[in-house]
Design an enzyme around this catalytic site. Structure first.
Site, mmCIF file in Angstrom:
data_model
loop_
_atom_site.group_PDB
_atom_site.id
_atom_site.type_symbol
_atom_site.label_atom_id
_atom_site.label_comp_id
_atom_site.label_asym_id
_atom_site.label_seq_id
_atom_site.Cartn_x
_atom_site.Cartn_y
_atom_site.Cartn_z
ATOM 1 N N GLU A 1 -35.248 0.142 33.604
ATOM 2 C CA GLU A 1 -36.292 -0.705 33.481
ATOM 3 C C GLU A 1 -37.681 0.535 33.261
ATOM 4 O O GLU A 1 -38.793 -0.028 33.152
ATOM 5 C CB GLU A 1 -36.681 -1.620 34.704
ATOM 6 C CG GLU A 1 -35.776 -2.629 34.737
ATOM 7 C CD GLU A 1 -35.568 -3.191 36.009
ATOM 8 O OE1 GLU A 1 -35.020 -4.326 36.087
ATOM 9 O OE2 GLU A 1 -35.930 -2.521 36.981
ATOM 10 N N TRP B 1 -29.842 -10.701 38.957
ATOM 11 C CA TRP B 1 -28.731 -10.216 38.565
ATOM 12 C C TRP B 1 -27.761 -9.440 39.585
ATOM 13 O O TRP B 1 -26.701 -9.384 39.532
ATOM 14 C CB TRP B 1 -28.598 -9.255 37.279
ATOM 15 C CG TRP B 1 -29.259 -7.874 37.353
ATOM 16 C CD1 TRP B 1 -30.174 -7.317 38.010
ATOM 17 C CD2 TRP B 1 -28.533 -6.878 36.796
ATOM 18 N NE1 TRP B 1 -30.262 -5.977 37.948
ATOM 19 C CE2 TRP B 1 -29.033 -5.681 37.075
ATOM 20 C CE3 TRP B 1 -27.292 -6.575 35.949
ATOM 21 C CZ2 TRP B 1 -28.958 -4.305 36.843
ATOM 22 C CZ3 TRP B 1 -26.993 -5.323 35.445
ATOM 23 C CH2 TRP B 1 -27.539 -4.237 36.055
ATOM 24 N N ASP B 2 -28.776 -8.979 40.467
ATOM 25 C CA ASP B 2 -28.012 -8.515 41.819
ATOM 26 C C ASP B 2 -26.770 -9.332 42.421
ATOM 27 O O ASP B 2 -25.834 -8.832 42.323
ATOM 28 C CB ASP B 2 -29.012 -8.342 42.799
ATOM 29 C CG ASP B 2 -30.127 -7.507 42.626
ATOM 30 O OD1 ASP B 2 -30.776 -7.671 41.488
ATOM 31 O OD2 ASP B 2 -30.645 -6.482 43.362
ATOM 32 N N LYS C 1 -33.747 5.235 35.109
ATOM 33 C CA LYS C 1 -34.138 4.586 36.414
ATOM 34 C C LYS C 1 -32.676 4.439 37.278
ATOM 35 O O LYS C 1 -32.571 4.680 38.282
ATOM 36 C CB LYS C 1 -34.691 3.325 36.400
ATOM 37 C CG LYS C 1 -35.144 2.914 37.705
ATOM 38 C CD LYS C 1 -35.833 1.190 37.370
ATOM 39 C CE LYS C 1 -36.039 0.652 39.079
ATOM 40 N NZ LYS C 1 -36.879 -0.494 38.752
ATOM 41 N N GLN C 2 -31.656 4.008 36.419
ATOM 42 C CA GLN C 2 -30.291 3.766 37.027
ATOM 43 C C GLN C 2 -29.441 3.254 35.920
ATOM 44 O O GLN C 2 -29.708 3.308 34.761
ATOM 45 C CB GLN C 2 -30.699 2.138 37.752
ATOM 46 C CG GLN C 2 -30.701 0.939 36.773
ATOM 47 C CD GLN C 2 -31.291 -0.019 37.623
ATOM 48 O OE1 GLN C 2 -32.452 -0.226 38.155
ATOM 49 N NE2 GLN C 2 -30.327 -1.238 37.556
#
Length: 691
Positions: free
Chosen positions: A420, A281-282, A519-520
């Site tokens: 994640e 997905w980056d 995580k993000q």
């Protein structure tokens, strides 16, 4: 992108060392468009990535010509992988001369010309070699320097098949020209369904360039890059370091400009072997929208990569018992799922990898990327060419994957969101909201007349979208990240260590999974992607709640938070995360630079600059502007392309100017849409308004 820590890793939080709380000093010093630093053999594999040349078609890592045994991981052709399911991007041997006598002294990357220069100390004195991807000539690169080096072949011209096994073959063709003590080497690469097709394509790219002198090639290179920069200027007066680093990020995006076929851009592009070259997905969320703003042909090529794998996505959905199309979390040549099922942590523990099974938001991300491309180009061509059909098929998948409770509410259970650290959760807010957005978008497409679904389906899709759990609480004005998140151990990131850091390595996967550490950006990504679909006021509430809980254990995270903080009117706070994103590759903050550049960070940094600080907005009516400039920055300039028109925005204090080479739709003032090549804005204390 999710994987357990491994010995060769690619994300902050999956390596053996974490990011510092601020950008470290580096050997690299930037001045204007020049990145210059000493040649250090201990750093050769990292320099090979950050000095890599390429255009998305063919990429070459940059190693010293003095190496007696250079790496064989040097040149790759986009989209050419080994056998699945591993599907590793294949790399070939050097095409430029190697084995020159002497010692490397220094490196320079001139983003103004696209040239990499290597200064060598030889017995007759210092010399400089030059290499570059030839602007305007897809798949072509050249090298110029002393004539005594040898190309990795036994003929002046050679064809080397650098990969095969996945239905595509990559070929490079090399031609040398010697003039006294100087040599010019021109390389062309291409991919095809068979070796002969790839060879013909490479030969065609080389034709007309094989006999051109280094002076001629260099002159053409400088003229083309001068034109690119004149149309895509970047200026940050008051912070020349940030300006130079934004130019580096934009340079990497502009390198993709010549692409006109399909573009399988992996997480590390063609700058290194990280993540086996797989597409995540980056590309769709972080890189494609950024590229669409400066190099729309390359963005269209990224969309084409997805469109051509729709049939495989349909098969993937059917094989998993669902309707429509299910795109893989990690993709390679065929479009089948190539995510590993297990990995090894630095301590030797083998752990399962469940992203290929549960991280389903990738389908919605692709549909969103198609819409971003459509908005940047203001053309429905991409829908006619397959984008409408793809969106409808992903909507069918979501409708079949969702479950309905007796009370009529609809849920997506057993998923992994962008965070994640938490696996197999129910009703992840990001996943559900993006699924709902896709369902509504597909219904709109059908209603507008594209024959990719029925009116009955459109009604059903809207109904599922309306009933999907969102996790939004109107009392707190924020979204719960997933069902039960608020009941987890309430740990703040700063209480463990100064972010960013890999919480799973510091505390263990089990403890982190039981905590509120993130995580993000997860919920917060919704505010970057579909802000108009979210309740007013929820951005600030979500930022205040989730930013303190985020460890930024992914290289994707700093740029996302920089954009959102700027959008929320907090540009000074945004600047910290922006600087961190800009330093990610140039300072090798993650310690994984040998695996290649972080293209999602590069694309994310450009989006943070353009959408966050400069404040460019894409609306259904036209182009909007809402700058948010940090203290210490003076005049800010950004150039991009919108609806095929070159546009430049200048912001200086309480005044902003928008210049366009042709009339475009500009949102602001009364009436809300004005066709004009030049628009001016003033700050009235609350908002920017057209004057």
């Amino acid at each position: 992108m999710a994987r357990p820590p491994a010995t060769s890793v690619d994300r902050v939080g999956t390596g053996t060392r974490s990011l510092p709380s601020a950008a470290r000093p580096t050997a690299a010093e930037q001045s204007g468009g020049l990145l210059a630093f000493d040649d250090d053999a201990r750093r050769a594999s990292v320099d090979a990535a950050r000095l890599a040349i390429g255009d998305g078609c063919v990429g070459s890592r940059t190693y010293s010509e003095c190496a007696s045994e250079p790496s064989d991981q040097v040149v790759a052709v986009a989209g050419v992988y080994g056998e699945e399911p591993e599907a590793r991007l294949l790399w070939g041997s050097p095409w430029f001369p190697v084995g020159l006598s002497g010692k490397g002294l220094s490196w320079e990357l001139d983003v103004g010309t696209g040239e990499v220069r290597h200064r060598l100390e030889r017995s007759r004195g210092p010399v400089t070699t030059v290499r570059a991807a030839a602007a305007g000539h897809p798949g072509v690169q050249y090298w110029w320097g002393p004539s005594d080096g040898r190309v990795q072949s036994d003929r002046p011209e050679a064809a080397l098949a650098i990969l095969s096994g996945d239905g595509r073959h990559g070929v490079i063709v090399v031609a040398e020209q010697v003039d006294g003590d100087e040599k010019t080497v021109v390389m062309a690469g291409a991919a095809g369904s068979d070796f002969r097709a790839a060879r013909r394509a490479a030969d065609a790219r080389l034709a007309g360039l094989r006999s051109r002198s280094a002076t001629d090639l260099g002159g053409s290179q400088r003229r083309r890059w001068s034109d690119r920069w004149s149309r895509r200027p970047v200026e940050i007066s008051g912070d020349r370091r940030a300006e130079a680093r934004v130019r580096f990020a934009l340079f990497r995006l502009l390198c993709l400009l010549d692409h006109d076929d399909e573009l399988a851009l992996g997480a590390r592009g063609l700058t290194g072997p990280g993540y086996r070259g797989h597409v995540f997905w980056d590309t769709d969320v972080f890189v494609l929208p950024a590229v669409a703003s400066v190099a729309p042909t390359a963005a269209r090529a990224m969309v084409e990569y997805r469109l051509r794998r729709l049939d495989t996505a349909r098969h993937n959905a059917e094989a998993s018992g669902f309707a429509g199309a299910r795109f893989p979390w990690e993709s390679a040549a065929s479009g089948s799922e190539v995510t590993p099922t297990e990995g090894r942590r630095p301590d030797g523990e083998t752990v399962p990898i469940r992203t290929g099974e549960l991280e389903l938001h990738i389908g919605a991300d692709i549909c969103w990327a198609i819409e971003q491309y459509r908005r940047w180009t203001r053309s429905d061509e991409v829908l006619t060419a397959g984008g409408a059909e793809l969106t409808a098929e992903v909507a069918r998948f979501w409708a079949s994957r969702a479950t309905r409770d007796p009370d009529g509410s609809v849920h997506l259970r057993g998923v992994i969101g962008p965070d994640e650290y938490h696996e197999d959760v129910d009703d992840n807010a990001f996943t559900n909201a993006m699924a709902a957005w896709t369902l509504r978008r597909a219904a709109e497409i059908v209603t507008r007349g594209w024959r990719v679904g029925t009116d009955r389906e459109a009604v059903a899709w809207r109904e599922v979208a309306e009933r999907l759990a969102t996790g939004y609480d109107p009392t707190t004005r924020r979204h719960e990240q997933f069902a039960g998140y608020d009941q987890l151990q309430p740990v703040l990131a700063e209480s463990v260590a100064p972010p960013p850091y890999p919480a799973d390595l510091l505390l263990g996967r089990t403890q982190v999974a039981g905590s509120q550490l993130i995580k993000q950006a997860d919920v917060l990504m919704l505010h970057a992607m579909i802000p108009a679909d979210l309740p007013a006021g929820s951005l600030s509430a979500d930022l205040d709640h989730y930013l303190p809980r985020t460890t930024h254990g992914s290289s994707l995270s700093p740029a996302s938070h920089a954009e959102l903080l700027a959008r929320a009117g907090r540009p000074d706070a945004a600047r910290h995360w922006f600087d961190l994103a800009l330093a990610m590759d140039l300072d090798d903050l993650t310690g994984t630079g040998a695996g290649g550049l972080h293209y999602a960070t590069i694309g994310g940094a450009w989006q943070a600059f353009l959408h966050g600080f400069v404040g460019v907005r894409l609306t259904s009516d036209g182009l909007g502007l809402c700058p948010s400039i940090p203290a210490g920055w003076g005049r800010v300039v950004a150039g991009f392309v919108y609806a095929g028109v070159d546009v430049q925005v200048e912001v200086d204090g309480d005044r902003a100017w928008l210049h366009a080479s042709e009339p475009i739709a500009v949102v602001g003032g009364d009436p809300p849409t004005v066709l004009t090549p030049t628009a001016r804005f003033d700050w009235n204390g609350r908002e920017w308004r057209r004057r």
